[in-house]
Scaffold this active site. Structure first.
Site, PDB file in Angstrom:
ATOM      1  N   LYS A  79       0.853  -1.284   0.001  1.00  0.00           N
ATOM      2  CA  LYS A  79       0.118   0.011  -0.019  1.00  0.00           C
ATOM      3  C   LYS A  79       0.736   1.159   0.107  1.00  0.00           C
ATOM      4  O   LYS A  79       0.353   2.055  -0.285  1.00  0.00           O
ATOM      5  CB  LYS A  79      -0.906   0.063   1.228  1.00  0.00           C
ATOM      6  CG  LYS A  79      -2.082  -1.275   1.467  1.00  0.00           C
ATOM      7  CD  LYS A  79      -2.494  -1.541   0.027  1.00  0.00           C
ATOM      8  CE  LYS A  79      -3.457  -2.843  -0.256  1.00  0.00           C
ATOM      9  NZ  LYS A  79      -3.004  -3.909   0.206  1.00  0.00           N
ATOM     10  N   TYR A  83     -12.233 -14.646   2.549  1.00  0.00           N
ATOM     11  CA  TYR A  83     -11.451 -13.796   2.785  1.00  0.00           C
ATOM     12  C   TYR A  83     -11.113 -13.851   4.333  1.00  0.00           C
ATOM     13  O   TYR A  83     -11.874 -13.834   5.319  1.00  0.00           O
ATOM     14  CB  TYR A  83     -11.993 -12.262   2.584  1.00  0.00           C
ATOM     15  CG  TYR A  83     -10.909 -11.236   3.108  1.00  0.00           C
ATOM     16  CD1 TYR A  83      -9.987 -10.658   2.310  1.00  0.00           C
ATOM     17  CD2 TYR A  83     -10.914 -10.731   4.666  1.00  0.00           C
ATOM     18  CE1 TYR A  83      -9.193  -9.562   2.562  1.00  0.00           C
ATOM     19  CE2 TYR A  83     -10.152  -9.637   4.867  1.00  0.00           C
ATOM     20  CZ  TYR A  83      -9.283  -9.183   3.992  1.00  0.00           C
ATOM     21  OH  TYR A  83      -8.293  -8.321   4.347  1.00  0.00           O
ATOM     22  N   TYR A  93      -3.016 -12.542   2.552  1.00  0.00           N
ATOM     23  CA  TYR A  93      -2.920 -12.124   1.227  1.00  0.00           C
ATOM     24  C   TYR A  93      -1.563 -12.915   0.673  1.00  0.00           C
ATOM     25  O   TYR A  93      -1.787 -13.738  -0.266  1.00  0.00           O
ATOM     26  CB  TYR A  93      -2.492 -10.578   1.114  1.00  0.00           C
ATOM     27  CG  TYR A  93      -3.707  -9.543   1.497  1.00  0.00           C
ATOM     28  CD1 TYR A  93      -4.591  -9.551   0.431  1.00  0.00           C
ATOM     29  CD2 TYR A  93      -4.124  -9.160   2.379  1.00  0.00           C
ATOM     30  CE1 TYR A  93      -5.752  -8.744   0.650  1.00  0.00           C
ATOM     31  CE2 TYR A  93      -5.046  -8.348   2.851  1.00  0.00           C
ATOM     32  CZ  TYR A  93      -5.839  -8.070   2.099  1.00  0.00           C
ATOM     33  OH  TYR A  93      -6.993  -7.254   2.171  1.00  0.00           O
TER      34      TYR A  93
END
Ligand SMILES: *Cc1c(COP(=O)(O)O)cnc(C)c1O
Length: 347
Positions: free
Chosen positions: A62, A275, A301
């Site tokens: 990010k 998720y 992830y």
């Protein structure tokens, strides 16, 4: 072509200098061989791009997006970043740190997206760091349109006299994706520098900005390296659709023409139950990469991305002579929120 010529060629094809940007990131991040993992799996040639080492508050993908998003926020005279994510969001943690670095406030909405977690899930790992960075937090139940929730909060904050700048979940819009256009150019230059040319790039894909930026960057620079996104949440068709949409809006911002959806590669075979819920393949990937490379993946992830790479190798997807680059997108801070799951895993 020598390096200077290559740099020139990439610079003319893709000009990022016209976009507002702040410096937050250690870059270029290294590309390292993974010799022991490669031997364990019986090839192909494996490499890892260390975007877990981008440097801001334990790093991660990010940070590259935030260079452009925070640049835009400053250009718009904002005094506060507002964003959203799941409880253990790495994106929220990096946004919180970026806000501190540039002297802004940060407000975050955290979604209780992952069922069945211990109380500590909302206190440790990324949440602990969000608080250390002075972020104000609101919790939400799962299943809401979180970007719409956040935009409503933005309106409220504006009415109270703040100057909020809204960053969508994962920083995934055409501005944030420029961070991975930049990374694609960086990889193309590293290929020239080292003489190692990759056949595939493999990575975990969620809110899509990382994959979309890479695809847009490789496409617009003329280095057409295929990117395989391992979905961490959505089924194949929805993920391809979402990535494709953002690739084309990013190409549009860059002044390049759209590409067909057939250029987007996604494998949804490693999501497990959903998720943030670890499958056996997720835990195997964490364990294997730790034991063979001394590298920490995260359970949400990057370990699903690595499980995808391991699975594709076992299926014979790659040629033995292929050079395959795994993009490590970071996230190991979340390991501490998965303590029970990790301790119970027996390899
Ligand atoms: C957010 C994130 C991803 C996924 O990137 P997107 O741009 O949201 O698709 C991958 N790995 C980690 C560690 C992340 O925090």
């Amino acid at each position: 072509m020598n390096l200077a010529q290559q740099q020139n060629k990439l610079g003319t094809a893709v000009d990022l200098s016209k976009f507002a940007r702040v410096s937050l990131c250690h870059q270029p991040t290294p590309i390292e061989p993974m010799k022991r993992l490669e031997a364990e799996l019986g090839g192909p040639n494996l490499y890892i791009k260390r975007d877990d080492c981008t440097g801001l508050a334990t790093g991660g993908n990010k940070t590259r997006k935030l260079e452009f998003l925070v640049g835009d926020a400053i250009a718009q005279n904002a005094d506060m970043l507002v964003t959203q994510g799941a409880i253990q969001s790495n994106h929220v943690r990096q946004t919180a740190a970026a806000a501190c670095k540039v002297g802004m406030k940060c407000h975050a909405l955290l979604e209780r997206r992952v069922p069945g977690q211990p109380d500590s899930y909302e206190e440790t790992g990324n949440v602990l760091l969000d608080k250390l960075f002075g972020t104000s937090i609101e919790f939400r139940p799962s299943g809401l349109d979180m970007n719409a929730e956040a935009e409503a909060v933005v309106e409220k904050l504006r009415a109270e006299g703040h100057r909020p700048y809204f960053i969508p979940g994962g920083g995934s819009n055409a501005i944030g994706a420029l961070g991975y256009v930049s990374c694609a150019l960086e990889i193309a230059l590293q290929e020239e520098e080292t003489g190692i040319h990759f056949d595939w790039l493999v990575m975990g894909t969620g809110s899509t900005g990382t994959q979309a930026g890479l695809v847009a960057g490789f496409q617009s620079s003329g280095r057409d390296l295929p990117v395989m996104g391992i979905s961490v949440r959505q089924p194949h068709d929805r993920q391809v659709g979402a990535v494709h949409k953002l690739v084309n809006s990013t190409l549009d911002v860059l002044g390049h023409s759209a590409i067909p959806a057939s250029k987007i590669h996604v494998d949804d075979g490693y999501v497990g139950e959903g998720y943030g819920i670890t499958a056996d393949s997720t835990l195997e990937a964490i364990s294997m990469t730790a034991l063979h490379e001394g590298v920490l993946l995260d359970p949400v992830y990057s370990a699903k991305g690595m499980a995808g790479l391991i699975g594709l190798i076992r299926q014979g997807f790659f040629k033995p002579t292929d050079n395959v680059l795994f993009l490590h997108t970071g996230g190991s801070t979340a390991l501490f929120a998965y303590e029970d799951t990790l301790l119970n895993y027996q390899k």
